[in-house]
Design a protein around this motif. Sequence first.
Motif, short mmCIF file in Angstrom:
data_model
loop_
_atom_site.label_atom_id
_atom_site.label_comp_id
_atom_site.label_asym_id
_atom_site.label_seq_id
_atom_site.Cartn_x
_atom_site.Cartn_y
_atom_site.Cartn_z
N LYS A 168 0.86 -1.19 0.00
CA LYS A 168 0.00 0.00 0.00
C LYS A 168 0.90 1.24 0.00
CE LYS A 168 -3.63 -2.71 0.63
NZ LYS A 168 -4.61 -2.99 -0.44
N ASP A 169 1.34 1.63 -1.16
CA ASP A 169 2.29 2.74 -1.28
C ASP A 169 1.70 4.03 -0.69
OD1 ASP A 169 4.02 1.06 -2.56
OD2 ASP A 169 3.54 1.77 -4.59
N GLY A 170 2.51 4.70 0.11
CA GLY A 170 2.12 5.98 0.70
C GLY A 170 1.33 5.86 1.98
N ALA A 171 0.96 4.66 2.40
CA ALA A 171 0.13 4.49 3.59
C ALA A 171 0.85 4.93 4.85
CB ALA A 171 -0.33 3.04 3.73
N VAL A 172 2.11 4.53 5.00
CA VAL A 172 2.87 4.90 6.20
C VAL A 172 2.97 6.42 6.31
CG1 VAL A 172 5.13 4.80 7.32
CG2 VAL A 172 4.17 2.75 6.27
N GLU A 173 3.28 7.06 5.20
CA GLU A 173 3.44 8.51 5.20
C GLU A 173 2.13 9.21 5.58
OE1 GLU A 173 6.61 6.74 2.64
OE2 GLU A 173 4.45 6.44 2.89
N THR A 174 0.99 8.66 5.15
CA THR A 174 -0.31 9.25 5.49
C THR A 174 -0.55 9.24 6.98
OG1 THR A 174 -1.29 8.64 3.35
CG2 THR A 174 -2.81 8.99 5.19
N VAL A 175 -0.24 8.11 7.63
CA VAL A 175 -0.45 8.02 9.07
C VAL A 175 0.54 8.90 9.82
CG1 VAL A 175 -0.52 6.47 11.07
CG2 VAL A 175 -1.39 5.68 8.85
N VAL A 176 1.80 8.88 9.42
CA VAL A 176 2.81 9.71 10.09
C VAL A 176 2.46 11.19 9.98
CG1 VAL A 176 5.24 10.41 10.08
CG2 VAL A 176 4.64 7.99 9.84
N ALA A 177 1.93 11.61 8.82
CA ALA A 177 1.59 13.01 8.62
C ALA A 177 0.51 13.50 9.58
CB ALA A 177 1.13 13.24 7.18
#
Length: 321
Positions: A168-177
């Motif tokens: 799920k590309d970009g998922a980690v960044e979404t949560v961290v943001a």
Amino acid sequence: MAVVIDTLEGRSGAPRHPEKAHRPDQPSPRKPDWIRVKAPVSAGYLDTRQIVRANGLHTVCEEAGCPNIGECWEKKHATFMIMGDTCTRACAFCNVKTGLPGALDPNEPEHVGEATAKLGLAHIVITSVDRDDLADGGAAHFAAVIRAIRAHCPSTTIEVLTPDFLRKDGAVETVVAARPDVFNHNLETVPSKYLSVRPGARYFASIRLLQQVKETDPQMFTKSGIMVGLGEERNEVLQVMDDLRAADVDFLTIGQYLQPSLKHHPVMRFVPPEEFKSLETIAYAKGFSMVAASPLTRSSHHAGEDFARLKVARAAGHRAV
């Protein structure tokens, strides 16, 4: 990836774990005295249960059959499980229902925020089922829940315990943001046991997720945990510690695996308390800032108190004590 679709969902008598229904029973050894807990009956427990029910929420405390539910709910501590009560994975250790999940509830973030305020929580843990059916694995929903809690309770610290967001590309960044205070993702077991214990996951993908959190926000606290008693070797546990430290993980939890039913993976061994103490000592020596290791340790057990100690340890530049 193993994704389970429960075509029996909604029918009377449908099994909670259809993928395990026809497996032979897997008996485990008798529980030793150090792993036993009392049934929850306190007024505080009942009050917390009422608030959870009134807001239509799910908790991992109930869904996963956590042995610490009486203690935590009496103190009005709860770990909310978002995105429904049905998981797309079929892990051999987990008691959460497997099947085809329903649509996301757009009102859930607001309900979680309201319940956090009613419980008066200083620290909250948000986890979820795996949602392999969603394009982002549910990352945007995690972020929405974090924002709703901030709106209702600005001083509450937030810990997320996420799935692996595999592919799920970009998922980690979404949560961290969305800026949770702690980003937790559990490895659950050693790599050699993944095929039998956590077949839908990939060990090094989970390590990479934790590393990505630090790369995205080096100041964010990261956390991970494993269970013991699944047949792992001691040297494998020590290697997991090294892998987590290589990913700059701050906080490690180690607890005893307990078998939810005879259809789940059997308990291969009940690890005595002195071995947990030994693992704790080694983990601190390897550089973790915070370690919780005991038979009844779970990811969210004493999470608020542990987070406070973790902040103090970072500020002082040494491990928590």
